[in-house]
Motif scaffolding. Structure first.
Motif: not given
Length: 275
Positions: A172-182
C-alpha cells in the motif's frame, strides 16, 4: 632431522602448488546472454504467471493468449521480444499508474563479456524494477518467470539455459509512512518486495584437463535500489531500481595438488609440535 624433513616437505608442497599454477595460463571465457520474461503461461517450480489485486485477493490468470493486455487474460503488458526466446520479452508493465504514462514494470538487459578464471564476479545482466505508484484497485504483478540463455562462444562453444520464478508484493502506498519495518529501507513509503525461486545452477565443465565451475548470483545494494537478504529482495518505492545478475569462473584444484599441500601442512604442524 625429523623437524628439518617436515619443513622440507612443507616447502615442497608449496612449491608444487605454485609451479602448477604457473604452468597453466588462466582460462578466459567469452560469453553471450539472452533473457526474457515469459508470457506463455508455463509453470516453473510451482510458479505461474499470476496477478494480485491490492485487497489481497489473488486470482490466477493465463498469459498464453497473447502478449498485450487486450489479447491475454493476465492483465500484463509484454513488449520488446527477447532474442531467441519463444514468447519471451524484455519488458513487462502492470497496473493503472497514479501519474499518467509512468507504469510500474520490469525490464531485463542482457550483457556479453569475458570471464577470467578466479577473477571475481562479472555482470551478465541487469533487472530494472520501475517501481511506481498505482491507483487503488489496479491489477498488479504477483508472479512471473524469467528465462535466461548463457552461451560460451570462446575458446569453445556451449550453451546452458534456465528459468527461475519471481513473486512480487505490491504494498500500500501510505503517505504517512506506516510501512512494514522489515521491508522499508528508503525514504519514500512504502517499499515493495520480491521473492526469488531457482537461481541459475552452476555450470561445471572440464577444459584441457582442468575442472571449472561457472557460478551465478543476484546482487544489489541500497544505492541501486535493491537490498538482498536470502531470497527476499526489497525494492525502493517511486524509483528505478537495478538488480544485477552476475557470474564468476572458478577453477577447481586438482586432487593431487590438494593432497601434496595437505601433506606439507601436516608435516609443518608436526615440526612445530616437536620444536
Amino acid at each position: 632431522m625429523k623437524s628439518g624433513l617436515g619443513f622440507l616437505v612443507a616447502a615442497l608442497g608449496s612449491a608444487v602448488l605454485f609451479a602448477g599454477s604457473a604452468a597453466a595460463a588462466p582460462l578466459s571465457l567469452t560469453f553471450e546472454t539472452s533473457s526474457g520474461w515469459l508470457a506463455d503461461g508455463l509453470n516453473y517450480n510451482g510458479y505461474a504467471p499470476q496477478t494480485r489485486h491490492r485487497n489481497g485477493v489473488e486470482t490466477v490468470y493465463d498469459c498464453a493468449a497473447g502478449a498485450t493486455k487486450a489479447a491475454n487474460g493476465c492483465g500484463l503488458e509484454f513488449y520488446n521480444a527477447a532474442d531467441g526466446i519463444a514468447q519471451g520479452y524484455t519488458s513487462v508493465d502492470w497496473g493503472n499508474p497514479l501519474v499518467a504514462g509512468q507504469y510500474s514494470g520490469l525490464d531485463i538487459a542482457s550483457y556479453d563479456g569475458v570471464l577470467e578464471a578466479d577473477a571475481g564476479w562479472v555482470d551478465t545482466g541487469m533487472i530494472t524494477h520501475r517501481n511506481r505508484m498505482v491507483r487503488s484497485g489496479s491489477v498488479t504483478l504477483a508472479e512471473l518467470n524469467l528465462f535466461t540463455v548463457f552461451d560460451i562462444v570462446s575458446p569453445f562453444v556451449a550453451q546452458a539455459s534456465s528459468a527461475f520464478g519471481i513473486s512480487f508484493t505490491e504494498t500500500v502506498n501510505n503517505p504517512y509512512g506506516y510501512c512494514d519495518a522489515d521491508i522499508q529501507f528508503s525514504d519514500v513509503p512504502c517499499d515493495d518486495y520480491f521473492n526469488i525461486s531457482g537461481i541459475p545452477l552452476p555450470i561445471e565443465f572440464t577444459f584441457e584437463g582442468r575442472k571449472y565451475v561457472i557460478e551465478f548470483r543476484l546482487w544489489g545494494d541500497a544505492d541501486s535500489g535493491f537490498l538482498i537478504e536470502d531470497n527476499l529482495l526489497r525494492t525502493a518505492e517511486n524509483s528505478d531500481n537495478d538488480l544485477f545478475v552476475q557470474a564468476r569462473l572458478v577453477s577447481v584444484p586438482e586432487p593431487a595438488t590438494i593432497a601434496v599441500l595437505g601433506m606439507g601442512l601436516l608435516m609443518l604442524s608436526l615440526r612445530r609440535q616437536k620444536v
